[in-house]
Write a protein that holds these residues in place. Structure first.
Motif, PDB file in Angstrom:
ATOM      1  N   PHE A  68       0.970  -1.466  -0.303  1.00 34.10           N
ATOM      2  CA  PHE A  68      -0.131   0.360  -0.450  1.00 34.10           C
ATOM      3  C   PHE A  68       0.932   1.166   0.215  1.00 34.10           C
ATOM      4  N   SER A  69       1.469   1.138   0.737  1.00 29.75           N
ATOM      5  CA  SER A  69       3.098   2.600   1.239  1.00 29.75           C
ATOM      6  C   SER A  69       3.895   3.157   0.179  1.00 29.75           C
ATOM      7  N   GLY A  70       4.088   1.623  -0.854  1.00 27.22           N
ATOM      8  CA  GLY A  70       4.626   1.597  -1.905  1.00 27.22           C
ATOM      9  C   GLY A  70       3.708   2.372  -3.528  1.00 27.22           C
ATOM     10  N   LEU A  71       2.705   1.616  -3.020  1.00 28.14           N
ATOM     11  CA  LEU A  71       1.770   2.465  -4.292  1.00 28.14           C
ATOM     12  C   LEU A  71       1.386   4.045  -4.534  1.00 28.14           C
ATOM     13  N   LEU A  72       1.723   3.687  -2.977  1.00 29.83           N
ATOM     14  CA  LEU A  72       1.295   5.689  -2.907  1.00 29.83           C
ATOM     15  C   LEU A  72       2.083   6.812  -3.396  1.00 29.83           C
ATOM     16  N   VAL A  73       3.250   6.571  -2.997  1.00 31.01           N
ATOM     17  CA  VAL A  73       4.355   6.945  -3.448  1.00 31.01           C
ATOM     18  C   VAL A  73       4.203   6.918  -4.541  1.00 31.01           C
ATOM     19  N   TRP A  74       4.106   5.921  -5.551  1.00 31.11           N
ATOM     20  CA  TRP A  74       4.698   5.560  -6.527  1.00 31.11           C
ATOM     21  C   TRP A  74       3.353   6.462  -7.201  1.00 31.11           C
ATOM     22  N   LEU A  75       1.825   6.649  -6.970  1.00 29.02           N
ATOM     23  CA  LEU A  75       1.264   6.761  -7.687  1.00 29.02           C
ATOM     24  C   LEU A  75       0.948   8.260  -7.227  1.00 29.02           C
ATOM     25  N   ILE A 143      16.515   6.087  15.849  1.00 38.27           N
ATOM     26  CA  ILE A 143      17.410   7.354  16.355  1.00 38.27           C
ATOM     27  C   ILE A 143      19.172   7.257  15.617  1.00 38.27           C
ATOM     28  N   ALA A 144      19.041   5.458  15.048  1.00 38.11           N
ATOM     29  CA  ALA A 144      19.890   5.583  13.848  1.00 38.11           C
ATOM     30  C   ALA A 144      19.789   6.564  12.296  1.00 38.11           C
ATOM     31  N   ASN A 145      18.628   7.572  12.327  1.00 37.52           N
ATOM     32  CA  ASN A 145      18.259   7.806  11.271  1.00 37.52           C
ATOM     33  C   ASN A 145      17.774   9.260  11.490  1.00 37.52           C
ATOM     34  N   TRP A 146      17.679   9.715  12.984  1.00 40.98           N
ATOM     35  CA  TRP A 146      17.152  10.721  13.298  1.00 40.98           C
ATOM     36  C   TRP A 146      17.388  11.920  12.827  1.00 40.98           C
ATOM     37  N   GLN A 147      18.407  12.251  12.311  1.00 44.17           N
ATOM     38  CA  GLN A 147      18.741  13.212  12.300  1.00 44.17           C
ATOM     39  C   GLN A 147      18.266  14.025  10.305  1.00 44.17           C
ATOM     40  N   MET A 148      17.969  12.681   9.777  1.00 45.28           N
ATOM     41  CA  MET A 148      17.328  12.923   8.347  1.00 45.28           C
ATOM     42  C   MET A 148      15.858  12.773   8.684  1.00 45.28           C
ATOM     43  N   LEU A 149      15.506  12.080   9.150  1.00 41.18           N
ATOM     44  CA  LEU A 149      14.188  11.985   9.315  1.00 41.18           C
ATOM     45  C   LEU A 149      13.285  13.717  10.330  1.00 41.18           C
ATOM     46  N   THR A 150      14.503  13.765  10.428  1.00 39.37           N
ATOM     47  CA  THR A 150      13.746  14.979  11.768  1.00 39.37           C
ATOM     48  C   THR A 150      13.640  16.600  10.421  1.00 39.37           C
ATOM     49  N   LEU A 151      15.063  16.427   9.549  1.00 39.29           N
ATOM     50  CA  LEU A 151      15.659  17.914   8.826  1.00 39.29           C
ATOM     51  C   LEU A 151      14.879  18.011   7.955  1.00 39.29           C
ATOM     52  N   THR A 152      14.514  16.360   7.234  1.00 39.55           N
ATOM     53  CA  THR A 152      13.050  16.359   6.175  1.00 39.55           C
ATOM     54  C   THR A 152      11.855  16.829   6.648  1.00 39.55           C
ATOM     55  N   ALA A 153      11.576  16.382   7.914  1.00 41.31           N
ATOM     56  CA  ALA A 153       9.915  16.172   8.455  1.00 41.31           C
ATOM     57  C   ALA A 153      10.200  18.303   8.278  1.00 41.31           C
ATOM     58  N   ILE A 154      11.159  18.448   9.052  1.00 35.80           N
ATOM     59  CA  ILE A 154      10.679  20.400   9.114  1.00 35.80           C
ATOM     60  C   ILE A 154      11.418  20.730   7.418  1.00 35.80           C
ATOM     61  N   GLY A 163      22.296  17.029   1.334  1.00 36.73           N
ATOM     62  CA  GLY A 163      22.309  16.367   0.536  1.00 36.73           C
ATOM     63  C   GLY A 163      21.221  14.537   1.098  1.00 36.73           C
ATOM     64  N   ILE A 164      20.243  14.788   1.593  1.00 36.23           N
ATOM     65  CA  ILE A 164      19.520  13.556   2.299  1.00 36.23           C
ATOM     66  C   ILE A 164      18.432  13.606   0.587  1.00 36.23           C
ATOM     67  N   ASN A 165      18.135  12.603   0.807  1.00 38.15           N
ATOM     68  CA  ASN A 165      17.219  12.342  -0.248  1.00 38.15           C
ATOM     69  C   ASN A 165      15.916  12.124  -0.049  1.00 38.15           C
ATOM     70  N   ASN A 170      11.196   9.847   3.059  1.00 38.89           N
ATOM     71  CA  ASN A 170       9.694   9.089   3.251  1.00 38.89           C
ATOM     72  C   ASN A 170       9.748   7.350   3.256  1.00 38.89           C
ATOM     73  N   LEU A 171      10.171   6.879   2.065  1.00 39.33           N
ATOM     74  CA  LEU A 171      10.384   5.356   2.212  1.00 39.33           C
ATOM     75  C   LEU A 171      10.204   5.207   3.598  1.00 39.33           C
ATOM     76  N   LEU A 172      11.642   5.570   4.507  1.00 34.82           N
ATOM     77  CA  LEU A 172      12.130   4.633   6.137  1.00 34.82           C
ATOM     78  C   LEU A 172      11.103   4.903   6.758  1.00 34.82           C
ATOM     79  N   LEU A 173      10.057   6.245   6.677  1.00 34.25           N
ATOM     80  CA  LEU A 173       9.216   7.059   7.347  1.00 34.25           C
ATOM     81  C   LEU A 173       7.752   5.865   7.365  1.00 34.25           C
TER      82      LEU A 173
END
Length: 263
Positions: A68-75, A143-154, A163-165, A170-173
């Protein structure tokens, strides 16, 4: 002596509350509440297919929610329809398909109510193991991806300039939300999972001074909601899952005027 089923329910509820509280902060920051609703509706189809195929409800939920998540990202990348329209189509289609799929299951009778609104008082040791194994995996990845996820969210553009993709974030979240939905469906049910993600985080946001403190407060609010909801359920004989959500909503209702007055 406290009954074993109550201790299992309390342990499962606290485990889910901690990870849902922390992950719910990202849902609030990114305004993904409707996505959470859609994902939880698709979980019902996963439960049905997991039971029909014999792989188990938890694996079925993870598989269907991941698709479902993959389908949503593609759509969404096709940009032919608005995001809320896509979510509405997918969510209600998955919910209807899930309820229909249960009619093809010829095993022991299934309590559909328990999957819709939760049945935390009948959590088994095996399900408790899934909760904590999944919870540790989610917290480790957070915890391992905290900086990437918080910066992308903000600020997604700022994250890209660093340099964050954003697609990877989004896929990790979505993967983490899939795991939380899979292990939460027994606690509050497919229709109420999103409330456990959003309400504690929304309560914490009123008082938090940083992303880290908001995550910690949201986890604490979620744990208090589980304890309060279970206590309410046992004393006045109300359904446990909705009681937990009601306890969380009550905390939000009490703290919201206080936060407005302090501003």
């Amino acid at each position: 002596m406290t009954e074993a089923f109550i201790l299992r329910a309390l342990a499962a509820g606290i485990g889910v509350a901690v990870i849902a509280g922390v992950l719910g902060c990202f849902v609030v920051w990114r305004r993904m509440a409707y996505f959470g609703d859609s994902l939880s509706h698709s979980a019902l189809l996963g439960v049905a297919l997991g039971l029909i195929t014999g792989v188990g409800s938890t694996i079925g939920v993870v598989a269907v929610c991941a698709i479902f998540s993959g389908l949503l990202v593609w759509l969404r990348q096709q940009r032919t329809l608005a995001a809320d329209t896509l979510l509405g189509v997918l969510a209600h289609s998955a919910l209807a398909a899930g309820i229909m799929a249960f009619s093809f299951f010829d095993g022991p009778p299934v309590r559909l109510y328990g999957y819709l609104f939760g049945d935390i008082l009948v959590v088994s040791n095996n399900q408790l193991l899934w909760v904590y194994a999944g919870g540790i995996a989610v917290l480790t990845l957070l915890i391992a991806n905290w900086q990437m996820l918080t910066l992308t969210a903000i600020h997604e553009d700022l994250a890209a300039s660093e340099g964050i993709n954003p697609l990877h974030a989004n896929l990790l979240l979505m993967l983490l939300m899939t795991i939380v939905v899979a292990i939460s469906i027994r606690i509050v049910g497919a229709l109420l999972i999103t409330s456990l993600l959003i309400i504690p985080a929304a309560t914490a946001r009123q008082f938090a001074k940083s992303p880290t403190s908001m995550a910690a407060i949201a986890a604490a609010v979620g744990v208090l909601a589980v304890i309060g909801g279970l206590t309410m359920s046992l004393h006045i004989d109300t359904p446990a899952g909705p009681s937990i959500v009601s306890a969380a909503a009550l905390m939000f209702a009490v703290t919201f005027p206080l936060s407005q007055r302090s501003q």
